[in-house]
Design a protein around this motif. Structure first.
Motif, PDB file in Angstrom:
ATOM      1  N   ASN A 279      -8.490   5.476   1.791  1.00  0.00           N
ATOM      2  CA  ASN A 279      -8.432   6.625   0.884  1.00  0.00           C
ATOM      3  C   ASN A 279      -9.225   6.338  -0.388  1.00  0.00           C
ATOM      4  O   ASN A 279      -9.116   7.020  -1.382  1.00  0.00           O
TER       5      ASN A 279
ATOM      6  N   TYR B  76      -6.602   2.344   6.660  1.00  0.00           N
ATOM      7  CA  TYR B  76      -6.684   3.768   6.321  1.00  0.00           C
ATOM      8  C   TYR B  76      -7.290   3.816   4.927  1.00  0.00           C
ATOM      9  O   TYR B  76      -6.742   3.333   3.957  1.00  0.00           O
TER      10      TYR B  76
ATOM     11  N   CYS C  40       0.891  -1.167   0.000  1.00  0.00           N
ATOM     12  CA  CYS C  40       0.000   0.000   0.000  1.00  0.00           C
ATOM     13  C   CYS C  40       0.923   1.210   0.000  1.00  0.00           C
ATOM     14  O   CYS C  40       2.144   1.049  -0.021  1.00  0.00           O
ATOM     15  N   CYS C  41       0.378   2.429   0.041  1.00  0.00           N
ATOM     16  CA  CYS C  41       1.250   3.597   0.070  1.00  0.00           C
ATOM     17  C   CYS C  41       2.198   3.543   1.261  1.00  0.00           C
ATOM     18  O   CYS C  41       3.342   3.992   1.184  1.00  0.00           O
TER      19      CYS C  41
ATOM     20  N   GLY D 269      -4.250  -0.528   3.562  1.00  0.00           N
ATOM     21  CA  GLY D 269      -5.114   0.363   2.797  1.00  0.00           C
ATOM     22  C   GLY D 269      -6.474  -0.270   2.563  1.00  0.00           C
ATOM     23  O   GLY D 269      -6.735  -1.415   2.961  1.00  0.00           O
ATOM     24  N   ASP D 270      -7.342   0.493   1.895  1.00  0.00           N
ATOM     25  CA  ASP D 270      -8.688  -0.038   1.622  1.00  0.00           C
ATOM     26  C   ASP D 270      -8.632  -1.197   0.629  1.00  0.00           C
ATOM     27  O   ASP D 270      -9.376  -2.173   0.756  1.00  0.00           O
ATOM     28  N   GLY D 271      -7.721  -1.127  -0.344  1.00  0.00           N
ATOM     29  CA  GLY D 271      -7.614  -2.237  -1.294  1.00  0.00           C
ATOM     30  C   GLY D 271      -7.193  -3.515  -0.593  1.00  0.00           C
ATOM     31  O   GLY D 271      -7.762  -4.584  -0.809  1.00  0.00           O
ATOM     32  N   GLY D 272      -6.212  -3.387   0.290  1.00  0.00           N
ATOM     33  CA  GLY D 272      -5.714  -4.535   1.037  1.00  0.00           C
ATOM     34  C   GLY D 272      -6.723  -5.066   2.033  1.00  0.00           C
ATOM     35  O   GLY D 272      -6.562  -6.168   2.555  1.00  0.00           O
TER      36      GLY D 272
ATOM     37  N   ALA E 263      -9.340   4.175  -2.824  1.00  0.00           N
ATOM     38  CA  ALA E 263      -8.846   3.667  -4.113  1.00  0.00           C
ATOM     39  C   ALA E 263      -7.464   3.047  -3.905  1.00  0.00           C
ATOM     40  O   ALA E 263      -6.866   3.186  -2.843  1.00  0.00           O
ATOM     41  N   TYR E 264      -6.976   2.359  -4.927  1.00  0.00           N
ATOM     42  CA  TYR E 264      -5.597   1.866  -4.936  1.00  0.00           C
ATOM     43  C   TYR E 264      -4.719   3.048  -5.313  1.00  0.00           C
ATOM     44  O   TYR E 264      -4.512   3.335  -6.488  1.00  0.00           O
ATOM     45  N   MET E 265      -4.202   3.728  -4.316  1.00  0.00           N
ATOM     46  CA  MET E 265      -3.438   4.944  -4.596  1.00  0.00           C
ATOM     47  C   MET E 265      -2.002   4.618  -4.996  1.00  0.00           C
ATOM     48  O   MET E 265      -1.446   5.221  -5.900  1.00  0.00           O
ATOM     49  N   ASN E 266      -1.426   3.643  -4.328  1.00  0.00           N
ATOM     50  CA  ASN E 266      -0.032   3.300  -4.577  1.00  0.00           C
ATOM     51  C   ASN E 266       0.228   2.960  -6.039  1.00  0.00           C
ATOM     52  O   ASN E 266       1.282   3.259  -6.593  1.00  0.00           O
TER      53      ASN E 266
END
Ligand SMILES: Cc1ncc(C[n+]2csc(CCOP(=O)(O)OP(=O)(O)O)c2C)c(N)n1
Ligand SMILES: [Mg+2]
Lengths: 310, 385
Positions: free
Chosen positions: A129, A127, A48-49, A100-103, A131-134
């Motif tokens: 955010n 946390y 994640c990020c 993250g939310d994706g994970g 979307a998949y930001m990374n």
């Protein structure tokens, strides 16, 4: 500025030199969470990020150890750390997963469900955010209806409502879960402190704005996060044992969702009827949570409506 | 005091893990591995084994739990087969890359589809390049012993190790086993001393981002650890023999002294081949057998020493690399290539999906090899055409 009500521990366990973007909600979230968790903690972080934010192999921005793990393994990785530390006699260490939310909503949900059902003694933080930001702002199942991402382009924006991860966790009847928002640090710290002192699987869902991903300036990150709760897009509440709901905060005057949406480029394309649709979904969701609160407490009168947060 | 027990291969593995005093076990059931973890969960629940059993929802999570537990400083164990091992694949790389000395028992089972539960080696060999050491065992005693040996080596080189045994032929077949004296096992295998641990008060990042200027050295060190593991396997295998009466090597010769024609086998089929070699010897053949026990680290020197100057070599592969040929065949050929007096090597594919490889099959292979003048890329044994 009225600061006298603030009860945020001063001690910092996240240091400058981390690699987050300006205005990153995820970075602020970690800073706050560590203040509550303290140094007798270990973290595991999946892809994640935050894989990047914590530092590379040569340096480390946190005062707690971080075990880096694969994308879908945060929950079980925390459970494994807990088991390993326990057999070594380090039974009182707080072990937490930070994903993250994706994970969490997507690829990691199997391991989360397993760990939650077994009531592993860990705290799971997501946390969110949205979307998949990374990997460059692709949709996840936490992406809200109507939002632009690079895989839900403006011509075909996200057409499914955000997955209700909190209800999924509630169905596992875990001892403690809560939603928190980086724009409400006192509430944030209070809930993480509470979580820390509960045994078993605990789940903290963090609202974490992402300026580049949401197409907004970094200096309005907190303002936007605060609007998410003031419009009831992201209500703050706790659930105990999957059954007892407690709403933590109700905005004195609930604002229309457009106040939140209009601040962000990712919603710029929305038409009036889209905004109305979102408003209906948000109202329904808040109504549902309030009913659960009423069912638990027999009243809505005990929900705090602090002017302070206005 | 050591005791004798009649045990299946699976239970030999469980007792091997118990004798190794594993501290965290995490596993998920799959035929033919199930009894390994059934017995271990019972031993933990009964308090006979002081460990935590993490009863996970998948093999991916089982390996992840072992990885984190090991990173926290515990001795971790798991067991699986086929689909389960394949599901772990991502985390097998993780375990090795994180340099965690986890031991895994893989009960060889062929890959689906079509669905099958019987033995072949494609599951474990698909994991060849993950950085795990791999031991292929011939008997239940060897399975028990190899779990202990695996920890002993793994914890010195900080690489994980897989102990591989055949489905049913070993896993569900009972043999008398010597359970060595626990005090002596403890002397042989002292408690795990980790290199670094994840624990409160030590603020480090473990496995964080490595840019191109740092990544390659991590891999170089893994390769060096593998290279060192050859010697450690030899040393520890000998010491095992001194203490418990049976020593182990990476490759083990049988009737090889004056052998001109050599058969190479892996796993339980080795026992069958021993009988075939005895028969051939009775007929006056200068036949020899080489048991290939440790595939990673690769025993280059020993293998070259044992095979150089022989007339011909046949490798029996219970596996296949589609579009190429048997995997042990590839490995043996590439190891012999630098030798000027390398023998011709023939590769036989046999016994896939648990099809029996009999004594007469091995004798046939021997005779076929002797007759052959030209090398063929792939020779199938026992396929119905
Ligand atoms: C198995 C696997 N698939 C895909 C990826 C690539 N990947 C890394 S991070 C990431 C997105 C993470 O999204 P999220 O969990 O929401 O965290 P964020 O990046 O938004 O902080 C993806 C898809 C991966 N590392 N592993
Ligand atoms: Mg995200």
């Amino acid at each position: 500025m009225i600061m006298k009500n603030w009860q945020i521990p001063e001690k910092e366990l996240l240091f400058s030199g981390h690699a987050a973007c300006q205005g990153c909600g995820g970075a602020l979230a970690m800073r706050l969470a560590l203040k509550a968790l303290g140094e007798n903690s270990v973290a595991t972080i999946p892809a994640c990020c935050w894989t990047i934010i914590s530092g590379d192999v040569l340096y480390h921005a946190l005062k707690v150890p971080v075990f880096h793990t694969a994308f879908e393994t945060a929950a079980i990785s925390a459970a494994g750390l807990k088991a390993g530390l326990s057999v070594r006699g380090l039974k009182d260490a707080t072990v937490f997963a930070w994903a993250g939310d994706g994970g969490t909503f997507d690829i990691g949900i199997q391991a989360i469900s397993g760990a939650a059902e077994r009531n592993e003694d860990i705290i799971y933080f997501v946390y969110d955010n949205e979307a998949y930001m990374n990997t460059g702002i692709q949709r996840s199942s936490a992406t809200p209806w109507g939002a632009w991402t690079t895989t839900t382009p403006v011509k075909h924006p996200e057409d499914k409502p955000k997955k209700n991860i909190d209800e999924i966790l509630a169905a596992h009847k875990i001892p403690y879960q809560a939603t928190v928002n980086v724009a409400y640090p006192e509430d944030f710290i209070r809930k993480v402190t509470k979580a820390k002192n509960v045994k078993g699987f605990r789940f903290i869902h963090i609202f974490a704005p992402c300026p580049p991903g949401w197409k907004m300036a970094s200096d309005i990150s907190i303002q936007v996060a605060r609007l998410a709760t003031q419009t009831a897009i992201f209500p703050l509440y706790e659930i105990e044992n999957g059954r007892n709901y407690t709403v933590s905060y109700l905005p004195p005057n609930k604002l229309p969702v457009i106040e939140y949406l209009k601040m962000q480029g990712r919603f710029k394309h929305l038409k009036e009827e889209d905004v109305e649709h979102i408003q209906r979904m948000v109202d329904e969701n808040l109504d549902y949570i309030l009913k659960k609160h009423e069912l638990t407490h027999g009243t809505l009168e005990n929900i705090p409506r602090p002017e302070f947060y206005k | 005091m050591s005791i004798k027990k009649v045990l299946t291969g699976n239970h030999a593995v469980s007792y091997g893990a118990m004798a190794s005093r594993v501290q965290v076990i995490s596993a998920y059931p799959i035929t033919p591995q199930t009894q390994v973890v059934e017995l271990l969960s019972e031993l933990v629940a009964d308090g006979k084994l002081d460990a935590i059993f993490v009863n996970v929802e998948s093999e991916h999570s089982a390996m992840s739990a072992c990885i984190s537990a090991s990173a926290a400083g515990a001795r971790a164990f798991t067991a699986t087969s086929a689909q389960g091992l394949a599901l772990m694949h991502e985390m097998l790389h993780w375990a090795a890359g994180a340099r965690l000395p986890i031991v895994l028992a893989d009960i060889n089972r062929a890959m689906a589809p079509p669905w099958t539960i019987w033995t072949d080696q494609n599951d474990s060999l698909s994991q060849r390049d993950t950085g795990w050491m791999q031991i292929y065992v011939e008997s239940n005693q060897e399975a028990f012993d190899s779990i202990i040996l695996a920890y002993k080596v793994a914890e010195q080189v900080f690489l994980p190790c897989m102990v591989v045994l055949d489905a049913f032929v070993l896993s569900h077949t009972s043999e008398p086993i010597e359970i060595h004296d626990q005090e002596k096992i403890d002397e042989y295998l002292p408690p795990y001393r980790p290199m670094v641990t994840i624990e409160p008060g030590k603020p480090i990042g473990y496995g964080a981002l490595a840019a191109p200027d740092t990544y390659m050295e991590f891999r170089y060190k893994m390769q060096r650890a593998m290279e060192n593991a050859v010697e450690i396997f030899e040393k520890e295998g000998k010491l095992f023999g001194d203490m418990f009466g049976h020593s182990y090597d990476l490759v083990e010769p049988y009737m090889m002294d004056d052998a001109e024609y050599v058969i190479i086998t892996v796993g339980a089929v080795t026992s069958t081949a021993r009988v075939a070699i005895q028969e051939l010897r009775k007929k006056g053949e200068k036949a020899g057998l080489l048991k290939f026990r440790v595939l990673r680290p690769f025993p280059f020197e020993k293998l070259r020493e044992l095979l150089s100057g022989r007339k011909k070599v046949a490798v029996i592969d219970r596996n296949i690399s589609f579009g190429h040929h048997g995997i042990f065949y590839q490995e043996v050929k590439s190891a012999l290539y630098p030798l000027s007096n390398r023998p011709p090597v023939f590769g036989y594919i046999a016994g896939l999906g648990g099809r029996d490889i009999t004594v007469s099959d091995v004798v046939d292979i021997y005779e076929d090899m002797k007759k052959r003048e030209t090398l063929e890329e792939i020779i199938w044994k026992g396929v119905k055409l």
